[in-house]
Enzyme design. Structure first.
Site, PDB file in Angstrom:
ATOM      1  N   HIS A 128       0.825  -1.214   0.000  1.00 28.47           N
ATOM      2  CA  HIS A 128       0.000   0.000   0.000  1.00 28.47           C
ATOM      3  C   HIS A 128       0.855   1.257   0.000  1.00 28.47           C
ATOM      4  O   HIS A 128       1.834   1.364   0.746  1.00 28.47           O
ATOM      5  CB  HIS A 128      -1.031   0.007   1.128  1.00 28.47           C
ATOM      6  CG  HIS A 128      -0.469   0.010   2.517  1.00 28.47           C
ATOM      7  ND1 HIS A 128      -0.120   1.172   3.152  1.00 28.47           N
ATOM      8  CD2 HIS A 128      -0.213  -0.995   3.386  1.00 28.47           C
ATOM      9  CE1 HIS A 128       0.317   0.877   4.368  1.00 28.47           C
ATOM     10  NE2 HIS A 128       0.287  -0.433   4.537  1.00 28.47           N
ATOM     11  N   GLU A 138      -4.843   1.977   2.540  1.00 30.87           N
ATOM     12  CA  GLU A 138      -4.961   0.795   3.411  1.00 30.87           C
ATOM     13  C   GLU A 138      -5.116   1.205   4.863  1.00 30.87           C
ATOM     14  O   GLU A 138      -5.865   0.604   5.615  1.00 30.87           O
ATOM     15  CB  GLU A 138      -3.722  -0.101   3.250  1.00 30.87           C
ATOM     16  CG  GLU A 138      -3.830  -1.448   3.961  1.00 30.87           C
ATOM     17  CD  GLU A 138      -3.328  -1.434   5.400  1.00 30.87           C
ATOM     18  OE1 GLU A 138      -3.569  -2.414   6.108  1.00 30.87           O
ATOM     19  OE2 GLU A 138      -2.713  -0.443   5.831  1.00 30.87           O
ATOM     20  N   ASP A 149       3.419  -6.392   3.250  1.00 28.75           N
ATOM     21  CA  ASP A 149       3.001  -5.304   4.144  1.00 28.75           C
ATOM     22  C   ASP A 149       3.333  -5.654   5.593  1.00 28.75           C
ATOM     23  O   ASP A 149       2.507  -5.548   6.481  1.00 28.75           O
ATOM     24  CB  ASP A 149       1.492  -5.023   3.975  1.00 28.75           C
ATOM     25  CG  ASP A 149       1.034  -3.840   4.824  1.00 28.75           C
ATOM     26  OD1 ASP A 149       1.896  -3.037   5.240  1.00 28.75           O
ATOM     27  OD2 ASP A 149      -0.182  -3.739   5.081  1.00 28.75           O
ATOM     28  N   HIS A 169       3.716   2.756  12.472  1.00 32.90           N
ATOM     29  CA  HIS A 169       2.773   3.864  12.720  1.00 32.90           C
ATOM     30  C   HIS A 169       3.313   4.938  13.667  1.00 32.90           C
ATOM     31  O   HIS A 169       2.548   5.597  14.364  1.00 32.90           O
ATOM     32  CB  HIS A 169       1.435   3.338  13.283  1.00 32.90           C
ATOM     33  CG  HIS A 169       0.713   2.414  12.375  1.00 32.90           C
ATOM     34  ND1 HIS A 169      -0.486   1.830  12.702  1.00 32.90           N
ATOM     35  CD2 HIS A 169       1.017   1.973  11.125  1.00 32.90           C
ATOM     36  CE1 HIS A 169      -0.886   1.060  11.698  1.00 32.90           C
ATOM     37  NE2 HIS A 169       0.011   1.122  10.737  1.00 32.90           N
TER      38      HIS A 169
HETATM   39 ZN   LIG Z   1       0.831  -1.410   6.303  1.00 34.74          ZN
END
Ligand SMILES: [Zn+2]
Length: 461
Positions: free
Chosen positions: A282, A328, A356, A426
């Site tokens: 993504h 995503e 991913d 993240h």
């Molecule tokens: Zn990811």
């Protein structure tokens, strides 16, 4: 005559036509070329350092679409195109601010938080309220409205360090991030703070998508993640001073949807152009890091797969398509749109491979299909032995490709080493310097080899 027929039969069962090279030799060439002349690391440098975080709807996401299409255009593919997809547009706004207020214990102390993706903001004055710490939904239920009304619920649940594969630890904790705000709001909470989903002890708060209950009687409350170190600070402060106050301010907001794109390039198959093998990742990434591991790595590896086929002049029998999915992280609308169009156009997707899980040393593949298909792919494990890739198991393919399941596609996830992934995931720590050139290229080579094996042998079902 008889042996001729048997020979022909055998070739067609194996899927190898005369004149085709044995997989071992081709796979060796794929690895050699990726390690000597691979470009994925160089491309990732640009994506991460020149474009950076690129959440769906952002100007950076639009730049990433244009730039990655340009990269695909340089490879001499049969076609490159953009597939329109309408995406949500959530923005963080100014940097979040938070502090613990405990006049008797230690005065005021600033702590590191970040808004969870799709959270509402706190308003100009922020939220200031007492805190109640819980470790799971059961505890929340036991406290009920009497213990929770008017307070900020603090989910302090460390990821379980005992799992060897850290995705299992993430999988068992992520429900608090996803649903914690609405669960707390059911009992009258005014805010929600989540211990970051990370196995590292540091000052980085880790974002990620959350959602609010569809039940309109449940209040939407602002949701944030706090760094693991500050989660410990808050927890011990609460033991000393259960009456302390927590203040936080965030001005994130949801803007109107925006037109964006999945970026697609393909090499047409020589024998079965209508049968497609997808490789992808993504293109969007959270705004607080540069999205090098999540999922710049997977996107650049996917482009590398096509690049390796072109460099080595491997002409695939099936169409090999690279798809860089948009959105995503906070909606998966790119994956949904891709599958919708595939279905409308009656496209046959033999298999889809997604990377991913970071650009770390590849350990194996997870195969999402029936056991006979899993066993077929496991039998190819012998080709990967020389490259230190040993684990092919039944398991999850990937979020973006998951929507192809309903049209019968075999879904495969690249499974890299997962020990460091959630240290960065993240957070502002997900940056290009955490990616190793060889590890990234080994992943690309493993994906290209898997595509090659599927192309030669097909999927038996
Ligand atoms: Zn990811």
């Amino acid at each position: 005559m008889k042996t001729g027929i048997i020979g022909l039969l055998l070739f067609s069962i194996l899927g190898i036509s005369q004149g085709q090279e044995a997989p071992g030799k081709v796979i060796h060439d794929i690895y050699k070329t990726a390690l000597r002349n691979g470009k994925a690391y160089h491309w990732l440098d640009y994506l991460a350092n020149e474009i950076g975080g690129r959440l769906a709807g952002s100007p950076q996401a639009a730049m990433a679409v244009d730039w990655s299409k340009q990269v695909l255009d340089t490879l001499g593919l049969d076609s490159v195109w953009l597939q329109p997809v309408i995406v949500p547009h959530w923005i963080r706004g100014q940097k979040e601010y938070a502090k613990i207020i405990s006049p008797e214990y230690f005065g005021e102390r600033e702590v590191n938080i970040c808004a969870l993706g799709l959270s509402i903001g706190t308003g100009e004055n922020g939220i200031t309220a007492p805190v109640v710490e819980v470790s799971d939904f059961k505890e929340l239920q036991e406290l009920g409205p009497a213990g929770i009304k008017g307070k900020i619920v603090f989910f302090n649940t460390p990821m379980n360090p005992e799992y060897i594969q850290t995705f299992h630890a993430y999988g068992s904790s992520v429900k608090y991030r996803w649903a914690g705000a609405s669960e707390a709001a059911k009992y009258g909470a005014v805010g929600m703070i989540l211990r970051s989903l990370s196995l590292a002890h540091d000052q980085y708060p880790h974002t990620g998508v959350m959602h609010y209950s569809e039940d309109s009687t449940i209040q939407k409350i602002p949701a944030a993640a706090i760094s693991t170190l500050d989660a410990d600070v808050l927890s011990s402060a609460l033991k000393e001073d259960p009456g302390l106050l927590f203040h936080y301010k965030m001005n994130c907001e949801q803007l109107p949807d925006v037109l964006s794109y999945n970026v697609i390039g393909e090499i047409r198959g020589t024998e079965f152009p209508d049968k497609i093998i997808v490789v992808g990742g993504h293109l969007d990434a959270w705004d607080n890091g540069d999205g090098a591991h999540d999922d710049g790595a997977g996107c650049m590896q996917s482009i590398e797969v096509l690049s390796l086929f072109k460099t080595l002049n491997i002409q695939p029998r099936h169409t090999i398509r690279c798809v860089l999915f948009m959105n995503e992280e906070n909606g998966a609308r790119g994956g949904k749109e891709y599958a919708k169009v595939a279905k409308e156009n009656d496209e046959y997707h033999l298999a889809a491979i997604e990377s991913d899980a970071g650009g770390f040393t590849p350990r194996g593949f997870s195969v999402q299909d029936t056991m006979p298909v899993v066993e077929q792919v496991q039998a190819w494990g012998k080709w990967f032995q020389p490259y230190d890739l040993h684990r092919i198991e039944k398991g999850h393919g990937g979020v973006d490709i998951s929507f192809l399941e309903e049209i019968g596609t075999t879904l495969i996830g690249l499974r890299p080493d997962s020990q460091r992934y959630f240290d960065y995931h993240h957070s502002p720590a997900d940056t290009f310097d955490k990616v190793n050139l060889r590890e990234l290229e080994l992943g690309a080579a493993a994906m290209a080899s898997m595509v090659y094996l599927i192309d030669v042998y097909g999927i038996l079902k």
